[in-house]
Enzyme design. Sequence first.
Site, PDB file in Angstrom:
ATOM      1  N   LYS A  64      10.480  -3.124  -5.766  1.00  8.83           N
ATOM      2  CA  LYS A  64       9.312  -2.623  -5.023  1.00  8.83           C
ATOM      3  C   LYS A  64       9.716  -1.481  -4.081  1.00  8.83           C
ATOM      4  O   LYS A  64      10.910  -1.278  -3.815  1.00  8.83           O
ATOM      5  CB  LYS A  64       8.689  -3.776  -4.226  1.00  8.83           C
ATOM      6  CG  LYS A  64       9.626  -4.395  -3.191  1.00  8.83           C
ATOM      7  CD  LYS A  64       9.090  -5.718  -2.655  1.00  8.83           C
ATOM      8  CE  LYS A  64      10.068  -6.351  -1.678  1.00  8.83           C
ATOM      9  NZ  LYS A  64       9.660  -7.720  -1.307  1.00  8.83           N
TER      10      LYS A  64
ATOM     11  N   TYR B  52      12.720  19.031  21.895  1.00  7.32           N
ATOM     12  CA  TYR B  52      11.412  18.823  22.520  1.00  7.32           C
ATOM     13  C   TYR B  52      11.519  18.016  23.798  1.00  7.32           C
ATOM     14  O   TYR B  52      12.289  17.048  23.874  1.00  7.32           O
ATOM     15  CB  TYR B  52      10.483  18.080  21.562  1.00  7.32           C
ATOM     16  CG  TYR B  52       9.935  18.923  20.438  1.00  7.32           C
ATOM     17  CD1 TYR B  52       9.256  20.114  20.704  1.00  7.32           C
ATOM     18  CD2 TYR B  52      10.067  18.523  19.119  1.00  7.32           C
ATOM     19  CE1 TYR B  52       8.729  20.880  19.666  1.00  7.32           C
ATOM     20  CE2 TYR B  52       9.538  19.268  18.074  1.00  7.32           C
ATOM     21  CZ  TYR B  52       8.864  20.453  18.365  1.00  7.32           C
ATOM     22  OH  TYR B  52       8.353  21.197  17.349  1.00  7.32           O
TER      23      TYR B  52
ATOM     24  N   MET C 207      10.112  16.400  13.590  1.00  9.30           N
ATOM     25  CA  MET C 207       9.523  16.008  12.307  1.00  9.30           C
ATOM     26  C   MET C 207      10.422  16.381  11.127  1.00  9.30           C
ATOM     27  O   MET C 207      10.639  15.580  10.219  1.00  9.30           O
ATOM     28  CB  MET C 207       8.153  16.676  12.131  1.00  9.30           C
ATOM     29  CG  MET C 207       7.429  16.185  10.891  1.00  9.30           C
ATOM     30  SD  MET C 207       5.903  17.069  10.579  1.00  9.30           S
ATOM     31  CE  MET C 207       4.934  16.623  11.993  1.00  9.30           C
TER      32      MET C 207
HETATM   33  C1  LIG Z   1      10.817  -8.580  -1.314  1.00 13.69           C
HETATM   34  C2  LIG Z   1      10.794  -9.950  -1.854  1.00 13.69           C
HETATM   35  C3  LIG Z   1      11.955 -10.520  -2.422  1.00 13.69           C
HETATM   36  C4  LIG Z   1      13.322  -9.889  -2.331  1.00 13.69           C
HETATM   37  O1  LIG Z   1      13.905 -10.230  -1.095  1.00 13.69           O
HETATM   38  P1  LIG Z   1      15.369  -9.721  -0.687  1.00 13.69           P
HETATM   39  O2  LIG Z   1      15.614 -10.338   0.637  1.00 13.69           O
HETATM   40  O3  LIG Z   1      15.284  -8.241  -0.615  1.00 13.69           O
HETATM   41  O4  LIG Z   1      16.297 -10.170  -1.748  1.00 13.69           O
HETATM   42  C5  LIG Z   1      11.823 -11.735  -3.039  1.00 13.69           C
HETATM   43  N1  LIG Z   1      10.643 -12.383  -3.086  1.00 13.69           N
HETATM   44  C6  LIG Z   1       9.523 -11.888  -2.519  1.00 13.69           C
HETATM   45  C7  LIG Z   1       8.264 -12.663  -2.577  1.00 13.69           C
HETATM   46  C8  LIG Z   1       9.561 -10.663  -1.865  1.00 13.69           C
HETATM   47  O5  LIG Z   1       8.461 -10.186  -1.291  1.00 13.69           O
END
Ligand SMILES: *Cc1c(COP(=O)(O)O)cnc(C)c1O
Length: 368
Positions: free
Chosen positions: A37, A263, A312
Amino acid sequence: MQTQETVLEIDLHALAHNYKFITSNISEETKVMAVVKAFGYGSDAIAVAKKLTALGVSYFAVAYAEEGVALRRAGITLPILVLHPLPAHCETIIDSCLEPAIYSKKILEDFLQTAQKKQQKNYPIHIKFNTGLNRLGFGKEDVPYLRKELPKASSLKVASLFSHLVASEDLSEKTFTQQQIKEFEALADAVSEVLSHRPWRHQSNTSAIFNYPEAHFDMVRMGIGLYGYGNSEAINEQLKPVATLKAIITQIHEVQIHETVGYNRAYTAKGNERIATLAIGHADGISRHYGKGVGSFLIHGKMAPVVGNVCMDMLMVNVTNIDCEEGDEALFFGSEQSAAALSKRAQTIPYELLTGISQRVKRVVLGA
Ligand SMILES: *Cc1c(COP(=O)(O)O)cnc(C)c1O
């Protein structure tokens, strides 16, 4: 590799190393779901997914449907679990052969309706249980509903039952975690009982793989560990960072004592100093929390602290004691400077630092 611009290098050899190290901690029968993800934790989800396919993972997981669509477009054919499908994404999920996590009555009803409309039979879904995180999932009170609805939903087939741990990295929460594991087993048993097959079970993220072998079940969900971070110093030592973030020096200023930099005049020179401007800023994912000396870059192996506020598109570092020139590279995180240590200085975690690197930063894949 000397870079001419701001880049995030993605080292697939490191990924393979991490995958092999983590899988050496699970039994051969346990399947691996690789979590890709958020652009593969900020790296390059497609390059990572291709490499992991070659390495033999069984499943991928993404958070949102569009992330799964991108993998399909890139030719990834393994099953893909969508951890957080929204009702608006049910059609997309089926059209791209993605598999939804079903976490509420509402999403079950919506997804079932879409599956029926599209005349699906045994479409794979994954039932998510809430065992204490109170984020997503069915609780104990929903078991009668699931036992009634799932067996008659012939458009759907429960491919797996799963839950997520609250504090698998925190051994002071061992009692709570063990309770979560027990609770998950009880919920999974209660639902499995009424089905004509036995769905897979999974509850472990990276830290649980190392800390709770009793929670490996049929499959583990490997995320951050694949990218080289393990929520403990001992594990971090065994893993290799996949991503290395580099920028270059575009200009060097000689500033006099009492002159200010950046800044709001947030930094005042303490003597005659050399200040280098780097081609990276908060729009690239370097939070302003790394300003005012909290973060530093490595230039020719030496620490150059960030001075003043992060802008930025740029930031300034102190290079008074570093023999460097315009065009030289400055490393933010990677094997020489761990994203774990760096993020800690800004009171955050490597997950946030890695996934925050914006899409403006060019990804360069090594070892494909
Ligand atoms: C992101 C996620 C994982 C992975 O977790 P890590 O700590 O990065 O290994 C596993 N299960 C779910 C439901 C997640 O949202």
